[in-house]
Scaffold this motif. Structure first.
Motif, PDB file in Angstrom:
ATOM      1  N   ARG A  21      35.644  35.113  40.456  1.00  0.00           N
ATOM      2  CA  ARG A  21      36.908  35.849  40.289  1.00  0.00           C
ATOM      3  C   ARG A  21      38.134  34.946  40.223  1.00  0.00           C
ATOM      4  O   ARG A  21      39.211  35.409  39.887  1.00  0.00           O
ATOM      5  CB  ARG A  21      37.090  36.837  41.443  1.00  0.00           C
ATOM      6  N   HIS A  22      37.989  33.685  40.576  1.00  0.00           N
ATOM      7  CA  HIS A  22      39.168  32.796  40.605  1.00  0.00           C
ATOM      8  C   HIS A  22      39.551  32.373  39.193  1.00  0.00           C
ATOM      9  O   HIS A  22      38.702  31.952  38.410  1.00  0.00           O
ATOM     10  CB  HIS A  22      38.896  31.574  41.485  1.00  0.00           C
ATOM     11  N   PRO A  23      40.846  32.470  38.845  1.00  0.00           N
ATOM     12  CA  PRO A  23      41.261  32.182  37.464  1.00  0.00           C
ATOM     13  C   PRO A  23      41.065  30.733  37.007  1.00  0.00           C
ATOM     14  O   PRO A  23      40.981  30.491  35.806  1.00  0.00           O
ATOM     15  CB  PRO A  23      42.742  32.556  37.447  1.00  0.00           C
ATOM     16  N   ALA A  24      40.970  29.779  37.921  1.00  0.00           N
ATOM     17  CA  ALA A  24      40.803  28.380  37.508  1.00  0.00           C
ATOM     18  C   ALA A  24      39.340  28.029  37.236  1.00  0.00           C
ATOM     19  O   ALA A  24      39.047  26.978  36.680  1.00  0.00           O
ATOM     20  CB  ALA A  24      41.371  27.442  38.572  1.00  0.00           C
ATOM     21  N   ILE A  25      38.434  28.908  37.611  1.00  0.00           N
ATOM     22  CA  ILE A  25      37.004  28.601  37.524  1.00  0.00           C
ATOM     23  C   ILE A  25      36.394  29.251  36.283  1.00  0.00           C
ATOM     24  O   ILE A  25      36.615  30.427  36.016  1.00  0.00           O
ATOM     25  CB  ILE A  25      36.307  29.045  38.818  1.00  0.00           C
ATOM     26  N   THR A  26      35.645  28.451  35.524  1.00  0.00           N
ATOM     27  CA  THR A  26      35.081  28.937  34.262  1.00  0.00           C
ATOM     28  C   THR A  26      33.601  29.306  34.356  1.00  0.00           C
ATOM     29  O   THR A  26      33.136  30.137  33.602  1.00  0.00           O
ATOM     30  CB  THR A  26      35.258  27.888  33.147  1.00  0.00           C
ATOM     31  N   SER A  27      32.835  28.674  35.250  1.00  0.00           N
ATOM     32  CA  SER A  27      31.425  29.031  35.403  1.00  0.00           C
ATOM     33  C   SER A  27      30.973  28.717  36.815  1.00  0.00           C
ATOM     34  O   SER A  27      31.523  27.840  37.485  1.00  0.00           O
ATOM     35  CB  SER A  27      30.553  28.295  34.388  1.00  0.00           C
ATOM     36  N   VAL A  28      29.948  29.447  37.249  1.00  0.00           N
ATOM     37  CA  VAL A  28      29.415  29.301  38.601  1.00  0.00           C
ATOM     38  C   VAL A  28      27.892  29.328  38.508  1.00  0.00           C
ATOM     39  O   VAL A  28      27.343  30.193  37.819  1.00  0.00           O
ATOM     40  CB  VAL A  28      29.900  30.460  39.513  1.00  0.00           C
ATOM     41  N   ALA A  29      27.219  28.400  39.185  1.00  0.00           N
ATOM     42  CA  ALA A  29      25.757  28.365  39.155  1.00  0.00           C
ATOM     43  C   ALA A  29      25.214  27.913  40.509  1.00  0.00           C
ATOM     44  O   ALA A  29      25.853  27.145  41.216  1.00  0.00           O
ATOM     45  CB  ALA A  29      25.273  27.409  38.070  1.00  0.00           C
ATOM     46  N   TYR A  30      24.031  28.419  40.835  1.00  0.00           N
ATOM     47  CA  TYR A  30      23.327  27.923  42.019  1.00  0.00           C
ATOM     48  C   TYR A  30      22.681  26.592  41.663  1.00  0.00           C
ATOM     49  O   TYR A  30      22.134  26.431  40.582  1.00  0.00           O
ATOM     50  CB  TYR A  30      22.241  28.906  42.450  1.00  0.00           C
ATOM     51  N   GLU A  31      22.740  25.636  42.592  1.00  0.00           N
ATOM     52  CA  GLU A  31      22.089  24.344  42.397  1.00  0.00           C
ATOM     53  C   GLU A  31      21.037  24.139  43.461  1.00  0.00           C
ATOM     54  O   GLU A  31      21.288  24.462  44.614  1.00  0.00           O
ATOM     55  CB  GLU A  31      23.130  23.218  42.468  1.00  0.00           C
TER      56      GLU A  31
END
Length: 146
Positions: A21-31
């Motif tokens: 939901r944060h506007p500065a973040i473009t992608s999120v993944a589990y590592e």
């Protein structure tokens, strides 16, 4: 990275939602992947940070563990373009600073500075929101501007 303790999948889902939901973040993944889930890595838009950076996107790694009821966490930002990195850590690395500390690496000096930190909130997602606000509104502008 590498905190000891157990992972709570529902906590990780909540943390991932906050990051998405944060506007500065473009992608999120589990590592390393969605099965093992050692930590969550978010890609940051280099044009949405102050000051802007690039061309490579900075990363934000979020690791959260529980030892009994006690949380241990690391939320760490790294900019591959400048070498700057910083983060909030709740671990046993600097007991003299209290339960939580903020640290940042100064590439020009080749040194890491540490200071005590604390959060009024106790819920992991609320702590992460507070960290993201501090990171993007205060820490990056004050620590990386010339």
């Amino acid at each position: 990275m590498g905190l000891s303790g157990t992972i709570d999948s529902s906590v990780y889902e909540g943390l991932r939602d906050v990051l998405q939901r944060h506007p500065a973040i473009t992608s999120v993944a589990y590592e390393p992947d969605s099965i093992v889930k050692k930590f969550i890595q978010a890609q940051v838009d280099p044009n949405r940070v102050v000051p802007t950076t690039g061309p490579k996107p900075p990363t934000l790694d979020v690791e959260w563990r529980f030892v009994g009821d006690d949380p241990a966490f690391r939320v760490h930002y790294a900019d591959p373009n400048t070498g700057f990195n910083c983060g909030w850590h709740r671990d046993d690395d600097h007991p003299e600073l209290g339960a939580v500390h903020f640290q940042h690496y100064v590439p020009e000096l080749g040194e890491t500075n540490h200071e005590p930190a604390q959060f009024e909130k106790q819920i992991p997602t609320e702590i992460l929101w507070a960290i993201l606000d501090q990171l993007f509104q205060e820490r990056l502008p004050e620590l990386t501007m010339e």
